[in-house]
Design a protein around this motif. Sequence first.
Motif, short mmCIF file in Angstrom:
data_model
loop_
_atom_site.label_atom_id
_atom_site.label_comp_id
_atom_site.label_asym_id
_atom_site.label_seq_id
_atom_site.Cartn_x
_atom_site.Cartn_y
_atom_site.Cartn_z
N ARG A 217 0.83 -1.21 0.00
CA ARG A 217 0.00 0.00 0.00
C ARG A 217 0.87 1.25 0.00
NH1 ARG A 217 -3.16 -2.89 3.76
NH2 ARG A 217 -2.18 -1.75 5.48
N LYS A 218 1.91 1.22 0.81
CA LYS A 218 2.79 2.38 0.91
C LYS A 218 3.50 2.64 -0.41
CE LYS A 218 4.23 5.28 4.18
NZ LYS A 218 3.35 5.99 5.12
N LEU A 219 3.98 1.58 -1.04
CA LEU A 219 4.68 1.75 -2.32
C LEU A 219 3.73 2.19 -3.43
CD1 LEU A 219 7.16 -1.29 -2.31
CD2 LEU A 219 7.63 1.12 -1.79
N LYS A 220 2.50 1.73 -3.35
CA LYS A 220 1.50 2.14 -4.35
C LYS A 220 1.22 3.64 -4.22
CE LYS A 220 -3.07 0.95 -6.16
NZ LYS A 220 -4.25 0.08 -6.01
N GLN A 221 1.19 4.11 -2.97
CA GLN A 221 0.89 5.53 -2.72
C GLN A 221 2.07 6.43 -3.05
OE1 GLN A 221 -0.14 5.53 1.41
NE2 GLN A 221 -2.13 4.54 1.12
N GLY B 296 5.39 5.23 -4.31
CA GLY B 296 6.47 4.64 -5.09
C GLY B 296 7.07 5.59 -6.12
N ASP B 297 6.20 6.27 -6.85
CA ASP B 297 6.69 7.21 -7.88
C ASP B 297 7.46 8.37 -7.25
OD1 ASP B 297 5.58 5.68 -9.87
OD2 ASP B 297 3.70 6.83 -9.95
N LYS B 298 6.98 8.84 -6.12
CA LYS B 298 7.66 9.94 -5.43
C LYS B 298 9.04 9.49 -4.95
CE LYS B 298 7.08 13.24 -1.64
NZ LYS B 298 6.21 13.67 -0.53
N TYR B 299 9.12 8.26 -4.42
CA TYR B 299 10.41 7.74 -3.97
C TYR B 299 11.40 7.71 -5.13
CZ TYR B 299 8.25 6.13 0.43
OH TYR B 299 7.62 6.06 1.64
N ARG B 300 10.93 7.24 -6.29
CA ARG B 300 11.83 7.14 -7.46
C ARG B 300 12.29 8.51 -7.92
NH1 ARG B 300 7.69 3.39 -8.61
NH2 ARG B 300 8.41 1.20 -8.54
N LYS C 53 14.48 8.46 -2.93
CA LYS C 53 14.29 8.03 -1.55
C LYS C 53 13.80 6.59 -1.49
CE LYS C 53 13.23 12.65 0.25
NZ LYS C 53 12.24 13.48 0.97
N LYS C 54 13.73 6.07 -0.26
CA LYS C 54 13.26 4.70 -0.07
C LYS C 54 12.29 4.64 1.10
CE LYS C 54 17.42 2.39 -1.86
NZ LYS C 54 18.43 1.35 -1.62
N LEU C 55 11.53 3.56 1.12
CA LEU C 55 10.58 3.32 2.20
C LEU C 55 11.37 2.90 3.45
CD1 LEU C 55 7.74 2.95 3.38
CD2 LEU C 55 7.71 0.66 2.39
N GLN C 56 11.24 3.68 4.51
CA GLN C 56 11.94 3.38 5.75
C GLN C 56 10.97 2.80 6.78
OE1 GLN C 56 13.62 7.34 6.50
NE2 GLN C 56 15.62 6.57 5.87
#
Length: 326
Positions: free
Chosen positions: A47-51, A53-57, A61-64
């Motif tokens: 769910r977090k990556l779906k929300q 993921g594009d911003k992280y790329r 950044k990465k999910l911490q």
Amino acid sequence: MEKDQIPADFRNAVITPILDELSKALDKTGIYYRVFYRSKSPESIKRKLKQKGDKYREEGKKLQDIIGIRFVFYFLDDIEIFASYLRKRNNFLEESNSTKELEEAKEESIGSLSDKIFMPSRLNLIFRMEADIATELGYILQNIDGIDTNLIDTTYEVQLRTVLSEGWHEIEHDLRYKCKDEIWWNYCQIESRMLNGIYASLETSERALSHLFFEISYKNYKKKDWEAMLRNHLRIKLSDNLSTKIKKILDSSNDVAKLILKQEKEKVISLLFYAPSSFPLNINNIVYLINEMQEREKSEELSKLAGENPILSKTIKDIINTKATS
């Protein structure tokens, strides 16, 4: 332990090694604590990556915060003792410290806010996973559909709390933080202030608790109740009873007993982190350790008594020397 739908392989390969290493370090000191952990479930990660993921790329950044371990201590001073030890670890990265943040957040008219605002104290430390654990994490996540392991940060968070603040943190997080942007807080500012006041009373109680036990230990000293003095002064788990020979030495010399009482708890505990796992944490060995910490003022009678066990005597000296060179 708290479990949040954590797969068994993830828990055993990633969380348990971290948890065991940190717990073993604390167990050597006898500090009173409880430990909890949590991890984002695969569905939560998706769910977090779906929300985001594009911003992280886009931002690199990465999910911490995949893993969080919370140590809850009985006494307030134990938090900083453990934190000081953790900050020296090679994989320590950074910390989030609400007290320091308040000290740095100054208002022109009143200066630092740290002594003017009461709020739940937050001390969270971030660490890089060891290479083998990070590899295990990547292996487990890459076999779960919908998770891009390139967006997962290989860090974990260690949160330090007290027993009293832990309950308040749960209330604060679930009933205020999660809805802090809702408009009804605009007309409940008095109630919000009262919540902070409740926390202020808890913090005051925590500080009073430590002071109370010191007062008790001083009365123990005046009554020559040496076992009680040691337990109430240090407030750690100590096995066995004080030996008759040590009692006689303390009974005959108030100066020796006074040196033990004056020894700062923080310095004693800090040494115990460097003790071998084979070092028996009992009340007699603590007396010997504190005595050797005194250097020139130490009791030769106690040193001689400890020397009857050459292995123990050498271990105590090694502990002190290891800390000195760390």
